[in-house]
Design a protein around this motif. Structure first.
Motif, short mmCIF file in Angstrom:
data_model
loop_
_atom_site.label_atom_id
_atom_site.label_comp_id
_atom_site.label_asym_id
_atom_site.label_seq_id
_atom_site.Cartn_x
_atom_site.Cartn_y
_atom_site.Cartn_z
N PRO A 58 52.31 31.52 -62.29
CA PRO A 58 50.99 31.29 -61.69
C PRO A 58 49.84 31.76 -62.58
CG PRO A 58 52.50 32.06 -60.02
CD PRO A 58 53.23 32.18 -61.34
N ALA A 59 48.79 30.93 -62.62
CA ALA A 59 47.63 31.21 -63.46
C ALA A 59 46.42 31.72 -62.70
CB ALA A 59 47.24 29.96 -64.25
N GLY A 60 46.43 31.61 -61.35
CA GLY A 60 45.32 32.13 -60.57
C GLY A 60 44.04 31.36 -60.69
N HIS A 61 44.10 30.13 -61.19
CA HIS A 61 42.90 29.33 -61.47
C HIS A 61 42.54 28.43 -60.29
CE1 HIS A 61 39.98 27.03 -63.72
NE2 HIS A 61 40.72 25.93 -63.70
N VAL A 62 43.42 27.52 -59.93
CA VAL A 62 43.26 26.65 -58.76
C VAL A 62 44.64 26.45 -58.14
CG1 VAL A 62 41.23 25.45 -59.68
CG2 VAL A 62 43.53 24.51 -60.11
N LEU A 63 44.69 25.81 -57.00
CA LEU A 63 45.95 25.56 -56.32
C LEU A 63 46.92 24.83 -57.25
CD1 LEU A 63 47.39 25.83 -53.55
CD2 LEU A 63 46.57 23.52 -53.04
N GLY A 64 48.12 25.38 -57.42
CA GLY A 64 49.13 24.76 -58.26
C GLY A 64 49.03 25.08 -59.73
N SER A 65 48.02 25.83 -60.15
CA SER A 65 47.83 26.09 -61.58
C SER A 65 48.91 27.02 -62.11
CB SER A 65 46.45 26.69 -61.84
OG SER A 65 46.28 27.93 -61.20
N ASN A 83 41.55 35.27 -55.25
CA ASN A 83 41.32 33.86 -54.95
C ASN A 83 42.23 33.46 -53.79
OD1 ASN A 83 41.05 31.08 -54.82
ND2 ASN A 83 41.04 30.78 -57.03
N PRO A 84 41.68 33.45 -52.56
CA PRO A 84 42.51 33.12 -51.40
C PRO A 84 42.95 31.67 -51.34
CG PRO A 84 40.20 33.34 -50.77
CD PRO A 84 40.29 33.76 -52.20
N ALA A 85 42.50 30.84 -52.29
CA ALA A 85 42.84 29.42 -52.27
C ALA A 85 43.99 29.07 -53.20
CB ALA A 85 41.62 28.57 -52.61
N CYS A 86 44.60 30.07 -53.88
CA CYS A 86 45.74 29.76 -54.75
C CYS A 86 46.55 31.01 -55.01
CB CYS A 86 45.28 29.13 -56.07
SG CYS A 86 44.50 30.27 -57.24
N ALA A 87 47.73 30.82 -55.61
CA ALA A 87 48.59 31.96 -55.95
C ALA A 87 47.93 32.83 -57.02
CB ALA A 87 49.94 31.46 -56.44
N ALA A 134 37.17 29.57 -48.35
CA ALA A 134 38.12 30.62 -47.96
C ALA A 134 37.49 32.01 -48.04
CB ALA A 134 39.36 30.54 -48.84
N LEU A 135 36.65 32.24 -49.06
CA LEU A 135 35.97 33.53 -49.17
C LEU A 135 34.97 33.73 -48.04
CD1 LEU A 135 35.37 33.68 -53.03
CD2 LEU A 135 36.79 35.27 -51.71
N LEU A 136 34.30 32.65 -47.64
CA LEU A 136 33.39 32.74 -46.50
C LEU A 136 34.15 33.11 -45.23
CD1 LEU A 136 31.07 29.68 -47.23
CD2 LEU A 136 30.30 32.05 -46.97
N ARG A 137 35.34 32.53 -45.05
CA ARG A 137 36.14 32.86 -43.87
C ARG A 137 36.58 34.32 -43.92
NH1 ARG A 137 34.01 29.04 -41.00
NH2 ARG A 137 34.79 26.93 -41.40
#
Length: 339
Positions: free
Chosen positions: A95-102, A125-129, A189-192
């Motif tokens: 995992p790269a922590g950049h975007v989902l699936g990166s 980043n709550p939107a990716c690994a 996701a950060l807003l949530r």
């Protein structure tokens, strides 16, 4: 057993016009032109292009490419969860922590391991690994924010800045520019996480990728289309997200007296904010800043560092001062704005 051939790092992986090429596996990593065999780090358009023969990538990246380019974006898809053997090498995905699936891709021929990081980030980043270190002999890194001046604030502090502005200006809506893949979902996701439980309005161009993140278990809460059919006053005090391209179109003009925001690491450069007419810059990057860039190299302690794009010379110089062999690859076709 026959002994493995001893290759130099440059023999294992080297630049060609189409991108980084591995002769021992006969494949490219993130090629900028259509090729027969491609390994893809993530779904941003400057790394993931349509028209290849066989594509190896994470399942999520393959799904994202199908969403963006259509189901026939390549001839054969091969999802990789962890590692795969290709001819004379093993490719490991981390995992790269950049975007989902990166993912980072480590190419190992049994003697030398080279990690191609793609784009990566080491902040929440709550939107990716989350990013994970991929041990290697040679580390191939971006340098998008490869200057000491880039020291980004915490994502949470930037989201709190946005929420304070919303609370202070209840008669205005806040239009937030965010790239369709990764940045938009991360902002939501950060807003949530920060406690914003009201609906968030989104431009239609963000809908399909937001839906896919929800399908993958990312909690984005209630999303509504940002249309003015219900009346302009309905958007007072609301947060609206759209791709940067929409801010130059009539879409952004539909909302009365909006606070123009933009979420990007480049918002640390005031001139860039002024050029975009941004009233509230949000310094939110999906790339490593200078401290995390240099920390990653220190954590990995590779024998060599290769720099693919961005501020190559400054990072190469830093490596040299720290007794690490380094060189720029001068690859073309990768956009600094995909942040």
């Amino acid at each position: 057993m026959p002994s493995l051939p001893v290759r130099s790092p440059q023999e294992l992986l080297h630049p060609r016009p189409a991108g980084l090429y591995c002769p021992a596996g006969d494949f490219y990593i993130d090629p900028v032109q259509p090729v027969a065999r491609a390994l893809i780090t993530h779904g941003h358009a400057d790394h993931a292009r349509a028209g290849h023969g066989t594509v190896w990538a994470s399942p999520q990246t393959l799904d994202i490419m199908a969403i963006r380019y259509g189901e026939d974006f390549c001839q054969t898809r091969i999802p990789v969860e962890d590692r795969v053997d290709i001819a004379e090498v093993q490719a490991t995905f981390t995992p790269a922590g950049h975007v989902l699936g990166s993912m980072q891709i480590t190419v190992d021929d049994g003697n030398t391991a080279i990690t191609v990081s793609g784009d990566y980030a080491r902040v929440d980043n709550p939107a990716c690994a989350a990013f994970a270190l991929a041990p290697c002999d040679v580390f191939v890194t971006e340098a998008t924010f490869g200057l000491p001046v880039f020291n980004h604030p915490s994502p949470q502090s930037e989201v709190e800045k946005l929420l304070r502005s919303v609370a202070a200006q209840p008669d205005r809506c806040h239009l937030v520019g965010a790239y369709a893949l990764g940045k938009a979902q991360r902002v939501i996701a950060l807003l949530r996480q920060a406690g914003w439980d009201r609906p968030i309005y989104i431009h239609g161009a963000l809908q399909r990728l937001c839906d896919y993140h929800i399908e993958q278990g990312i909690d984005l809460g209630e999303l509504r289309p940002a249309t003015v059919k219900q009346g302009k006053d309905a958007f007072k005090g609301q947060i609206i997200l759209g791709p940067p391209s929409a801010f130059a179109a009539t879409w952004a003009q539909r909302f009365p007296d909006p606070v123009i925001c933009f979420a990007s690491g480049w918002m640390q450069v005031r001139a860039r904010a002024r050029q975009r007419g941004v009233e509230l810059p949000l310094i939110l990057s999906d790339h490593v800043d200078w401290p995390d860039l240099t920390r990653t190299i220190q954590d990995l302690s590779p024998q060599e560092v290769w720099v693919t794009h961005g501020r190559e010379d400054a990072l190469v110089r830093w490596c040299e001062l720290n007794q690490i062999k380094a060189r720029p690859l001068r690859l073309v076709g990768y956009e600094e704005e995909a942040d």
